[in-house]
Design an enzyme around this catalytic site. Structure first.
Site, mmCIF file in Angstrom:
data_model
loop_
_atom_site.group_PDB
_atom_site.id
_atom_site.type_symbol
_atom_site.label_atom_id
_atom_site.label_comp_id
_atom_site.label_asym_id
_atom_site.label_seq_id
_atom_site.Cartn_x
_atom_site.Cartn_y
_atom_site.Cartn_z
ATOM 1 N N CYS A 11 0.818 -1.227 0.000
ATOM 2 C CA CYS A 11 0.000 0.000 0.000
ATOM 3 C C CYS A 11 0.842 1.263 0.000
ATOM 4 O O CYS A 11 0.379 2.336 -0.377
ATOM 5 C CB CYS A 11 -0.914 0.027 1.227
ATOM 6 S SG CYS A 11 -1.973 -1.386 1.287
ATOM 7 N N HIS A 64 -4.018 6.873 1.662
ATOM 8 C CA HIS A 64 -4.268 5.504 1.203
ATOM 9 C C HIS A 64 -5.708 5.113 1.509
ATOM 10 O O HIS A 64 -6.230 5.388 2.589
ATOM 11 C CB HIS A 64 -3.295 4.536 1.880
ATOM 12 C CG HIS A 64 -3.575 3.113 1.511
ATOM 13 N ND1 HIS A 64 -3.625 2.690 0.207
ATOM 14 C CD2 HIS A 64 -3.858 2.023 2.267
ATOM 15 C CE1 HIS A 64 -3.918 1.403 0.178
ATOM 16 N NE2 HIS A 64 -4.065 0.972 1.415
ATOM 17 N N ASN A 116 -9.969 -1.158 -1.850
ATOM 18 C CA ASN A 116 -8.546 -0.913 -1.621
ATOM 19 C C ASN A 116 -7.770 -1.479 -2.809
ATOM 20 O O ASN A 116 -7.699 -2.700 -2.980
ATOM 21 C CB ASN A 116 -8.122 -1.598 -0.313
ATOM 22 C CG ASN A 116 -6.640 -1.407 0.005
ATOM 23 O OD1 ASN A 116 -5.889 -0.844 -0.784
ATOM 24 N ND2 ASN A 116 -6.224 -1.900 1.165
#
Ligand code: ACO
Length: 358
Positions: A112, A279, A309
């Site tokens: 990430c 994020h 995500n």
């Protein structure tokens, strides 16, 4: 001089999977997923499409946006945790797909946080004078991580309406992470800046290696001989394990900490930041960031509802959308913030150059 982002692009696959679609194959609901994560739908590639394919499309769009051709690019950095093959990474196929010639091209495996690490490296290469222009891409294909059978995929994609009990039970066992992820790619072009008070002003990258197992894939690795075996697959060791609660708490702590660090380094106050591009792992993590900084939802935007995500792709996809809709424009102070598997985290401060189109 602060190096400048002069083009952005994104690409997501066509298959849209809603929370209702997921509830056909596991014990979950739109209500649970929406209230706990903010995700409403996500995209998944068809079999045979890899992160390199998404990356090429996003990279091409960013280059077109920047008004540059392949001959202008001196460096390609690709961030992914879901490469087409275990080795080598996707930088080679993406370089070929973009027609870049034999310029330096490499993968970053920081999950990430991958895009921010990639951006910082590109920035450092430009600052050192080794290249003038870099393309940075974040791309992920999480579809292959899903524990779903072919029948489950058919049901998820609306080709059938249910799955058998065994599939339902298996899918439900992995529901805490499988509902979060989606596929996509985002890219940007960075070029050498001309002024000190604009472009990338400060970056801070961190790793807390003690958090290595907060989210990880325990099997299919070179501690084993052979590195992949039927036994490992039977034990589902090729699937991610996630300690969602610990990740959640760490993310809410780490992203603001890194943001404060870059703000201090650049000599600006948190209140001066116009927008935080964070994020996209969970809307409630973003709420935590907003609370700590007393910032409104407009200042810490979310697009997790549309894509879930997308790991290394969340930052460039969100930034591209904000740029396209004029929410980041000339003179704005942007803070990027990330946290994810590794556990890697960090932040960067970026001042949009004046006069650029909104
Ligand atoms: N649908 C329905 N119920 C579910 C689901 C689901 N999809 N998933 C879990 N549950 C259940 C659990 O089984 C549990 O049930 P129980 O109380 O009967 O035992 C209950 O819901 C609560 O589970 P929690 O895990 O406590 O739920 P939480 O509110 O913590 O939300 C979540 C879980 C969404 C995973 C959250 O912890 C989170 O988002 N954490 C951060 C994850 C993250 O950042 N991951 C990625 C970072 S790294 C990377 O991206 C590579």
């Amino acid at each position: 001089m602060g190096n400048v982002i002069c083009g952005t692009g994104m690409f997501v696959p066509d298959n849209v999977v809603t929370n209702e679609d997921l509830s056909r194959i596991m014990d979950t609901s739109d209500d649970w997923i929406t209230t706990r994560t903010g995700v409403k739908e996500r995209r998944f590639v068809d079999p045979g499409t890899g992160s390199s394919d998404l990356a090429v499309e996003a990279g091409r769009r960013a280059m077109t946006d920047a008004g540059i051709g392949p001959g202008d690019v001196g460096l390609l950095v690709t961030a992914t945790m879901t490469p087409d093959h275990l080795a080598p990474g996707i930088a080679g196929p993406v370089q070929v797909g973009l027609g870049l010639g034999n310029v330096a091209a490499f993968d970053i495996r920081q999950q990430c946080s991958g895009f921010l690490y990639a951006l910082d490296l590109a920035d450092a290469m430009i600052a050192s004078g080794r290249v003038e222009v870099a393309v940075v891409v974040g791309a992920e294909v999480h579809a292959g991580f899903q524990p779903w059978s072919r029948e489950s995929w058919d049901a998820v994609l609306g080709r059938s309406m249910s799955v058998d009990q065994a599939d339902y039970a298996r899918n439900s066992r992995y529901r805490s992470w499988s509902v979060i992820f989606g596929d996509g790619a985002g890219a940007l072009v960075m070029r050498r800046g001309e002024r000190e008070d604009e472009g990338l002003l400060a970056t801070s990258l961190h790793t807390d290696g003690t958090g290595f197992e907060l989210i990880w894939v325990p099997g299919v690795g070179f501690k084993e001989r052979p590195y992949v075996s039927h036994e490992q697959i039977d034990q589902d060791a090729h699937l991610p394990r996630m300690d969602g609660g610990s990740l959640f708490r760490s993310a809410v702590r780490a992203m603001p900490e890194a943001a404060r660090e870059v703000a201090a380094r650049a000599g600006v106050k948190i209140e001066e930041i116009d927008i935080v591009v964070a994020h996209q792992a969970n809307d409630r993590i973003l709420e935590g960031v907003r609370r700590q900084f007393e910032l409104s939802p407009e200042k810490v935007p979310s697009n997790i509802g549309s894509y879930g995500n997308t790991t290394a792709a969340t930052l460039p996809i969100l930034y591209h959308e904000l740029r396209e809709t004029g929410r980041v424009g000339p003179g704005k102070l942007v803070c990027f913030a990330v946290f994810g598997a590794g556990a890697h985290y960090g932040a960067a401060l970026y001042r949009e150059p004046p006069g650029r189109r909104a």
